[in-house]
Design a protein around this motif. Structure first.
Motif, PDB file in Angstrom:
ATOM      1  N   LEU A   1       0.830  -1.205   0.000  1.00 45.24           N
ATOM      2  CA  LEU A   1       0.000   0.000   0.000  1.00 45.24           C
ATOM      3  C   LEU A   1       0.864   1.255   0.000  1.00 45.24           C
ATOM      4  O   LEU A   1       0.566   2.234  -0.693  1.00 45.24           O
ATOM      5  CB  LEU A   1      -0.920  -0.006   1.222  1.00 45.24           C
ATOM      6  N   PHE A   2       1.939   1.229   0.773  1.00 45.65           N
ATOM      7  CA  PHE A   2       2.848   2.374   0.816  1.00 45.65           C
ATOM      8  C   PHE A   2       3.423   2.654  -0.574  1.00 45.65           C
ATOM      9  O   PHE A   2       3.466   3.812  -1.026  1.00 45.65           O
ATOM     10  CB  PHE A   2       3.970   2.103   1.820  1.00 45.65           C
ATOM     11  N   GLU A   3       3.854   1.607  -1.262  1.00 44.72           N
ATOM     12  CA  GLU A   3       4.425   1.790  -2.597  1.00 44.72           C
ATOM     13  C   GLU A   3       3.392   2.352  -3.570  1.00 44.72           C
ATOM     14  O   GLU A   3       3.705   3.214  -4.405  1.00 44.72           O
ATOM     15  CB  GLU A   3       4.976   0.456  -3.101  1.00 44.72           C
ATOM     16  N   GLU A   4       2.144   1.886  -3.459  1.00 43.09           N
ATOM     17  CA  GLU A   4       1.079   2.425  -4.314  1.00 43.09           C
ATOM     18  C   GLU A   4       0.873   3.918  -4.060  1.00 43.09           C
ATOM     19  O   GLU A   4       0.679   4.703  -5.001  1.00 43.09           O
ATOM     20  CB  GLU A   4      -0.233   1.680  -4.039  1.00 43.09           C
ATOM     21  N   LEU A   5       0.918   4.310  -2.795  1.00 38.81           N
ATOM     22  CA  LEU A   5       0.696   5.709  -2.438  1.00 38.81           C
ATOM     23  C   LEU A   5       1.843   6.593  -2.914  1.00 38.81           C
ATOM     24  O   LEU A   5       1.631   7.739  -3.330  1.00 38.81           O
ATOM     25  CB  LEU A   5       0.518   5.834  -0.922  1.00 38.81           C
ATOM     26  N   VAL A   6       3.061   6.073  -2.869  1.00 38.88           N
ATOM     27  CA  VAL A   6       4.210   6.821  -3.387  1.00 38.88           C
ATOM     28  C   VAL A   6       4.080   6.991  -4.897  1.00 38.88           C
ATOM     29  O   VAL A   6       4.275   8.090  -5.443  1.00 38.88           O
ATOM     30  CB  VAL A   6       5.529   6.109  -3.022  1.00 38.88           C
ATOM     31  N   GLU A   7       3.733   5.899  -5.582  1.00 40.81           N
ATOM     32  CA  GLU A   7       3.585   5.958  -7.039  1.00 40.81           C
ATOM     33  C   GLU A   7       2.457   6.896  -7.454  1.00 40.81           C
ATOM     34  O   GLU A   7       2.501   7.508  -8.530  1.00 40.81           O
ATOM     35  CB  GLU A   7       3.331   4.554  -7.583  1.00 40.81           C
ATOM     36  N   SER A   8       1.449   7.036  -6.586  1.00 42.34           N
ATOM     37  CA  SER A   8       0.321   7.928  -6.879  1.00 42.34           C
ATOM     38  C   SER A   8       0.649   9.389  -6.607  1.00 42.34           C
ATOM     39  O   SER A   8      -0.180  10.271  -6.859  1.00 42.34           O
ATOM     40  CB  SER A   8      -0.900   7.524  -6.046  1.00 42.34           C
ATOM     41  N   GLY A   9       1.828   9.653  -6.049  1.00 41.16           N
ATOM     42  CA  GLY A   9       2.230  11.019  -5.757  1.00 41.16           C
ATOM     43  C   GLY A   9       1.613  11.593  -4.497  1.00 41.16           C
ATOM     44  O   GLY A   9       1.638  12.817  -4.292  1.00 41.16           O
ATOM     45  N   LEU A  10       1.085  10.728  -3.623  1.00 48.06           N
ATOM     46  CA  LEU A  10       0.435  11.195  -2.400  1.00 48.06           C
ATOM     47  C   LEU A  10       1.384  11.215  -1.206  1.00 48.06           C
ATOM     48  O   LEU A  10       1.237  12.029  -0.298  1.00 48.06           O
ATOM     49  CB  LEU A  10      -0.767  10.301  -2.074  1.00 48.06           C
ATOM     50  N   ILE A  11       2.350  10.303  -1.222  1.00 52.09           N
ATOM     51  CA  ILE A  11       3.292  10.155  -0.116  1.00 52.09           C
ATOM     52  C   ILE A  11       4.709  10.395  -0.635  1.00 52.09           C
ATOM     53  O   ILE A  11       5.100   9.874  -1.684  1.00 52.09           O
ATOM     54  CB  ILE A  11       3.194   8.739   0.502  1.00 52.09           C
ATOM     55  N   ALA A  12       5.480  11.177   0.134  1.00 53.80           N
ATOM     56  CA  ALA A  12       6.860  11.466  -0.258  1.00 53.80           C
ATOM     57  C   ALA A  12       7.871  10.636   0.516  1.00 53.80           C
ATOM     58  O   ALA A  12       8.983  10.396   0.036  1.00 53.80           O
ATOM     59  CB  ALA A  12       7.160  12.949  -0.054  1.00 53.80           C
ATOM     60  N   ASP A  13       7.498  10.189   1.720  1.00 59.14           N
ATOM     61  CA  ASP A  13       8.446   9.460   2.556  1.00 59.14           C
ATOM     62  C   ASP A  13       7.661   8.666   3.590  1.00 59.14           C
ATOM     63  O   ASP A  13       6.485   8.957   3.861  1.00 59.14           O
ATOM     64  CB  ASP A  13       9.403  10.436   3.248  1.00 59.14           C
ATOM     65  N   GLY A  14       8.303   7.660   4.175  1.00 55.70           N
ATOM     66  CA  GLY A  14       7.620   6.878   5.195  1.00 55.70           C
ATOM     67  C   GLY A  14       8.532   5.855   5.821  1.00 55.70           C
ATOM     68  O   GLY A  14       9.619   5.557   5.308  1.00 55.70           O
ATOM     69  N   THR A  15       8.093   5.321   6.954  1.00 53.67           N
ATOM     70  CA  THR A  15       8.820   4.245   7.620  1.00 53.67           C
ATOM     71  C   THR A  15       7.815   3.351   8.323  1.00 53.67           C
ATOM     72  O   THR A  15       6.747   3.807   8.750  1.00 53.67           O
ATOM     73  CB  THR A  15       9.857   4.797   8.617  1.00 53.67           C
ATOM     74  N   LEU A  16       8.149   2.068   8.449  1.00 58.97           N
ATOM     75  CA  LEU A  16       7.270   1.070   9.048  1.00 58.97           C
ATOM     76  C   LEU A  16       7.982   0.432  10.229  1.00 58.97           C
ATOM     77  O   LEU A  16       9.129  -0.022  10.104  1.00 58.97           O
ATOM     78  CB  LEU A  16       6.914   0.002   8.006  1.00 58.97           C
ATOM     79  N   SER A  17       7.316   0.402  11.381  1.00 61.47           N
ATOM     80  CA  SER A  17       7.932  -0.192  12.570  1.00 61.47           C
ATOM     81  C   SER A  17       8.134  -1.689  12.372  1.00 61.47           C
ATOM     82  O   SER A  17       7.320  -2.375  11.751  1.00 61.47           O
ATOM     83  CB  SER A  17       7.051   0.055  13.799  1.00 61.47           C
ATOM     84  N   GLN A  18       9.238  -2.196  12.931  1.00 58.20           N
ATOM     85  CA  GLN A  18       9.555  -3.616  12.844  1.00 58.20           C
ATOM     86  C   GLN A  18       9.470  -4.310  14.201  1.00 58.20           C
ATOM     87  O   GLN A  18       9.734  -5.508  14.303  1.00 58.20           O
ATOM     88  CB  GLN A  18      10.970  -3.791  12.280  1.00 58.20           C
ATOM     89  N   SER A  19       9.107  -3.558  15.233  1.00 56.96           N
ATOM     90  CA  SER A  19       8.999  -4.124  16.578  1.00 56.96           C
ATOM     91  C   SER A  19       8.129  -3.212  17.423  1.00 56.96           C
ATOM     92  O   SER A  19       7.838  -2.066  17.044  1.00 56.96           O
ATOM     93  CB  SER A  19      10.383  -4.253  17.223  1.00 56.96           C
ATOM     94  N   GLY A  20       7.734  -3.711  18.590  1.00 54.69           N
ATOM     95  CA  GLY A  20       6.964  -2.885  19.507  1.00 54.69           C
ATOM     96  C   GLY A  20       7.743  -1.674  19.972  1.00 54.69           C
ATOM     97  O   GLY A  20       7.184  -0.584  20.141  1.00 54.69           O
TER      98      GLY A  20
END
Length: 459
Positions: A286-305
Motif C-alpha cells: 500500500l505504501f508503494e502504491e501511495l508513493v507511485e500515486s504522488g500522495l506520499i513522499a516518505d515513510g517508515t514502518l515499525s519492525q517491533s513494539g
C-alpha cells in the motif's frame, strides 16, 4: 470554614494554587479551600453544606483539561477526588470494572490488562487523568477511530446531584429500556449536573499485535485519499496527523532527529493490526502504491513494539513540547470528508488576520478532529495574547459553523468556550440545557460559570 462537614479540608497557598487550576494558564487560581471526600456519602454531606451556605463547588479530577473546566478562580471550594481511587470489583463475565471516580485512567487500564482485558480509551495524559473527569468531559483521544469516545464505555454511574441526591444510573446493565437514560446527560456535563463518585466501565478483549506507519504527505490534499486507501486495506486503530512545525518542536525538545524528510508539509502516524507481523507485506504494498500515486513522499514502518513506541512518541509529545509557548488552543471537528478543505480554509484565515502568529496543527484526523495551536509570541504578555486569541475565535468558529462542525470536539467547553456555544448549538438547545441544569442543581453551586453562558443561567 463555618459549619463545614467533617471532611478533610486544606487551605494552604500551595494546595490552593495546585488544585485551583487545570492545564490552561489564562486564569489565576483562587479557591477558598480544597475538600478531599473519601466516599459518596461524604460528597452528599459536602453538597448539603454547600447548599446551606451558598458555597460554590468545583469538582476536580486530574486537572488535565484544556478548557478551564476545573479552574476555581472566585473563592470556590475545590472538591478533589484524590482520596477516592479504589477498585470496587471487576466482572470478567461482562467484562467490566467498577471503580471510584478518582482512580487514574492509567490505573484502570493496568487493572484491566492484569485481568486479561483491555480498556481502550487512551490519550497522552491518561496516567494522570481520573476516571470521573474523563467521563465528565467525555474524553476521546488517539483511538476514537476504532473504539469511540468515553461515552461508549460507561455502563453505570453513581452521581451526587446539586440537590444532594444520589443517583444510581443504569447500574451497569447492558440492556435497560426503562425511560430516559440520565447516565448520558452526566457524560460530558463537566461537573455542572452532579459529581460522579463511582463508575462501571466496560472492557474488551486486548487488540492483536500492532504496527505503525509514519508517513510524509506531498500536500494537504493527499490526506483523505491516503486515509481512504489505508482504511480499506488495513484494520486501522489510529490515524493521527501533525504538521512540519509540530515535528520540529518535538525534535527540538527531545534532541532527536525526525525519521522522515523534514520538508514534508505534514505527516500521519497510522496504527494497524499486525498479528505476528503478518500484514507487513500488505502495508508495504500500500505504501508503494501511495508513493507511485504522488500522495506520499516518505515513510517508515515499525519492525517491533519498541520501534512503534518510538514513532508514537513523535505524536504523543506534541502538547508537552508546545506547553512553554502558552498556545491558544482550538479543538475543532468537522465531518471526515470535509477535513482537508476545512484545514486549508482555516490556515488561510489565520494567515490573513494574524500573519505574525505561528500556528501548529495536529489532531485525530481519522475522526475529523483538529487541534489548532496558536503560539504566543515571546514578547507578548499572556493577557494580550489571550485577548488576541479571543478576538480570532469568532472568525474561526464562523468557519467551523459554515463547515457544519463543532467548536469543541473533545476538550469540552469550560470557561474557554462558554460564551461561544451559539456557533455549534441552536438557541433552543441552549435553552433546554439551562432548564436541565436547573433541575439537577437548582442553587447553581456546581461548577458555576462553566459550560453555559451567564445570561442563560439566570433564566
Amino acid at each position: 470554614m463555618k459549619q463545614s462537614p467533617p471532611i478533610e479540608l486544606v487551605s494552604d497557598p500551595a494546595s490552593l494554587a495546585h488544585y485551583g487550576r487545570d492545564w490552561t494558564r489564562f486564569w489565576s487560581p483562587a479557591p477558598s479551600a480544597v475538600a478531599f471526600p473519601t466516599s459518596t456519602q461524604e460528597v452528599v454531606e459536602l453538597v448539603h453544606w454547600a447548599r446551606q451556605t451558598r458555597t460554590a463547588l468545583v469538582p476536580s479530577g486530574g486537572r488535565t483539561g484544556l478548557s478551564g473546566g476545573a479552574v476555581a478562580a472566585h473563592g470556590e471550594v475545590v472538591v478533589s477526588l484524590d482520596r477516592m481511587r479504589e477498585s470496587l470489583g471487576l466482572d470478567s463475565a461482562e467484562p467490566s470494572i467498577t471503580v471510584q471516580a478518582g482512580m487514574p485512567v492509567g490505573e484502570l487500564q493496568r487493572l484491566a490488562t492484569e485481568a486479561g482485558w483491555f480498556y481502550p480509551v487512551d490519550w497522552a495524559a491518561a496516567g494522570s487523568s481520573q476516571v470521573g473527569g474523563s467521563i465528565a468531559t467525555n474524553a476521546g483521544g488517539i483511538r476514537v477511530l476504532r473504539y469511540g469516545m468515553t461515552r461508549n464505555w460507561v455502563n453505570g454511574l453513581t452521581v451526587v446531584t446539586g440537590r444532594g441526591e444520589v443517583l444510581e444510573l443504569n447500574r451497569g446493565l447492558l440492556k435497560n429500556n426503562t425511560g430516559l437514560d440520565l447516565r448520558h446527560l452526566m457524560i460530558g456535563s463537566e461537573g455542572t449536573l452532579g459529581i460522579i463518585t463511582e463508575a462501571t466501565m466496560a472492557l474488551t478483549v486486548p487488540p492483536p499485535e500492532q504496527s505503525v506507519l509514519l508517513l510524509g504527505f506531498t500536500g494537504l490534499e493527499a490526506i483523505m485519499p491516503v486515509f481512504e486507501r489505508l482504511r480499506r486495506g488495513l484494520q486501522l486503530s489510529a490515524f493521527e496527523f501533525f504538521d512540519r512545525a509540530a515535528a520540529g518542536y518535538v525534535g527540538a525538545r527531545s534532541g532527536k532527529a525526525f525519521p522522515l524528510d523534514p520538508d514534508c508539509p505534514c505527516y500521519a502516524l497510522v496504527e494497524f493490526d499486525d498479528p505476528e507481523q503478518g500484514n507487513q507485506d500488505r502495508a508495504l504494498a500500500l505504501f508503494e502504491e501511495l508513493v507511485e500515486s504522488g500522495l506520499i513522499a516518505d515513510g517508515t514502518l515499525s519492525q517491533s513494539g519498541a520501534q512503534a513506541a518510538e514513532l508514537w512518541a513523535w505524536r504523543e509529545a506534541i502538547s508537552e513540547s508546545l506547553a512553554e509557548h502558552v498556545p491558544y488552543k482550538n479543538d475543532l471537528s468537522v465531518r471526515i470528508g470535509r477535513v482537508t478543505q476545512f484545514l486549508s480554509d482555516l490556515d488561510a484565515l489565520v494567515a490573513c488576520h494574524y500573519p505574525d502568529f505561528e500556528v501548529v496543527w495536529f489532531g485525530h484526523i481519522g475522526d475529523g478532529n483538529l487541534h489548532m495551536n496558536v503560539l504566543k509570541p515571546a514578547d507578548w504578555s499572556i493577557e494580550d495574547f489571550h485577548r488576541a486569541g479571543k478576538a480570532l475565535s469568532p472568525k474561526v468558529f464562523k468557519l467551523v459553523q459554515e463547515h457544519g462542525g463543532s467548536i469543541s470536539a473533545e476538550h469540552g467547553v469550560g470557561l474557554l468556550k462558554r460564551d461561544d456555544l451559539g456557533w455549534s448549538r441552536s438557541a433552543a438547545e441552549l435553552s433546554m440545557m439551562s432548564v436541565i441544569r436547573a433541575q439537577f442543581d437548582p442553587d447553581g453551586i456546581l461548577n458555576p460559570g462553566k459550560m453555559l453562558p451567564a445570561n442563560l443561567l439566570s433564566l
